[in-house]
Design an enzyme around this catalytic site. Structure first.
Site, PDB file in Angstrom:
ATOM      1  N   LYS A   1      27.870  59.678  38.848  1.00 45.76           N
ATOM      2  CA  LYS A   1      27.772  59.668  37.400  1.00 45.76           C
ATOM      3  C   LYS A   1      27.774  58.234  36.887  1.00 45.76           C
ATOM      4  O   LYS A   1      28.660  57.464  37.220  1.00 45.76           O
ATOM      5  CB  LYS A   1      28.987  60.399  36.832  1.00 45.76           C
ATOM      6  CG  LYS A   1      28.624  61.404  35.770  1.00 45.76           C
ATOM      7  CD  LYS A   1      29.857  62.099  35.249  1.00 45.76           C
ATOM      8  CE  LYS A   1      29.861  63.543  35.704  1.00 45.76           C
ATOM      9  NZ  LYS A   1      31.030  64.305  35.307  1.00 45.76           N
TER      10      LYS A   1
ATOM     11  N   ASP B   1      28.482  58.319  45.919  1.00 42.70           N
ATOM     12  CA  ASP B   1      28.914  58.613  44.555  1.00 42.70           C
ATOM     13  C   ASP B   1      29.780  57.461  44.065  1.00 42.70           C
ATOM     14  O   ASP B   1      30.026  56.518  44.787  1.00 42.70           O
ATOM     15  CB  ASP B   1      29.795  59.864  44.556  1.00 42.70           C
ATOM     16  CG  ASP B   1      28.985  61.108  44.782  1.00 42.70           C
ATOM     17  OD1 ASP B   1      28.528  61.286  45.912  1.00 42.70           O
ATOM     18  OD2 ASP B   1      28.815  61.883  43.833  1.00 42.70           O
TER      19      ASP B   1
ATOM     20  N   MET C   1      40.213  66.671  39.051  1.00 38.82           N
ATOM     21  CA  MET C   1      39.206  66.747  37.978  1.00 38.82           C
ATOM     22  C   MET C   1      39.762  67.401  36.719  1.00 38.82           C
ATOM     23  O   MET C   1      39.032  68.042  35.974  1.00 38.82           O
ATOM     24  CB  MET C   1      37.983  67.567  38.448  1.00 38.82           C
ATOM     25  CG  MET C   1      37.321  67.002  39.678  1.00 38.82           C
ATOM     26  SD  MET C   1      35.983  68.050  40.290  1.00 38.82           S
ATOM     27  CE  MET C   1      36.890  69.325  41.136  1.00 38.82           C
TER      28      MET C   1
END
Ligand code: SAH
Length: 242
Positions: free
Chosen positions: A56, A34, A170
């Site tokens: 992402k 990631d 987050m």
């Protein structure tokens, strides 16, 4: 059939990678990773290693988890040594459990290599211990991510009334909501709070404030960032070493 190593990459500082993680990265045939706080870790891989990025990308979504599971499974059918590299620790909001279960169900062997989680290491690099004798007897790590369209919060805000240290991962984009909820349950306006961006890296930034001014003060910080709430934040005055 190969083996999958569910491997924690640590919070950012290269030297916070474990010796075991470094070894499997150096031996890996394929690395599935990631967005990492420290991409230099990937330079440790063999020359002919295959990399698959499943994180992402700017402006787009990450690869869905069921696809990642399948990528891991297929990689293990083809390669001897598969490294699934995740920031921090795979079992702390890292979906490592889901990946392990998927592999178990398909008869693929795996190993878990815990990483140093950002939830503890990032405050430590800012001079904030998550527990401290006489101040708090516990800490907890909570997801600060809640989809905008959720009417009812999944987080049980009424359970935050004690003086426990709370680390939100987050949650930076939700900081306003988080502080509002904590004030609503009766936390004092001057309750200590810090936001730490890119912790343990050379770009680390620490903003210290209170529940009433942290949103304003931390504007413009970059992600990854975590939020820490609790009296322990004040210890930074003497424990800031970095
Ligand atoms: N498995 C990871 C956490 C994944 S959730 C771990 O154990 O550390 C991702 C969140 O972790 C980010 O949104 C941020 O809140 C936090 N985070 C990860 N690395 C960070 C860093 N270097 N500095 C600040 N926050 C970080």
């Amino acid at each position: 059939m190969g083996k999958v190593y569910l491997t924690g990459a640590g919070p950012g500082d290269f030297e916070l990678l474990t010796i075991k993680a470094l070894r499997v990265i150096q031996e890996a045939d394929i690395i599935i990773y990631d967005r990492l706080a420290n991409p230099d870790i990937l330079k440790e891989a063999k020359k002919d290693v295959e990399f698959i990025y499943v994180g992402k990308a700017k402006g787009s979504h990450s690869v869905p988890q069921d696809e990642i599971n399948e990528i891991l499974y297929k990689a293990a059918l083809k390669h001897e040594s598969v490294v699934r590299l995740k920031g921090g620790d795979n079992f702390v909001f890292g979906r490592g459990g889901e990946e392990g279960i998927y592999l178990y169900d398909r008869g693929i062997s795996f190993e878990v290599i815990p990483g140093i989680t950002s939830s503890i290491a990032v405050p430590a690099y800012a001079g904030i211990p998550v527990t401290h004798r006489g101040i708090t007897t516990s800490f907890r790590v909570v997801t600060g991510h809640e989809s905008a369209n959720k009417e009812v919060s999944q987080i049980d805000w009424s359970s935050f009334t004690t003086n426990e240290t709370v680390v939100f991962l987050m949650g930076f984009h939700n900081l306003g909501k988080i502080t509002k909820n904590l004030l609503k349950i009766g936390k004092p306006k001057d309750y200590p709070c810090a936001v730490i961006s890119k912790g343990t890296t050379k770009d680390q930034k620490v903003v210290v404030g209170t529940l009433s001014d942290i949103v304003e003060k931390s504007k413009g910080l970059e992600t990854p960032a975590l939020i820490i709430v609790g009296e322990v934040v004040n210890l930074r005055e003497k424990l800031q070493w970095n």
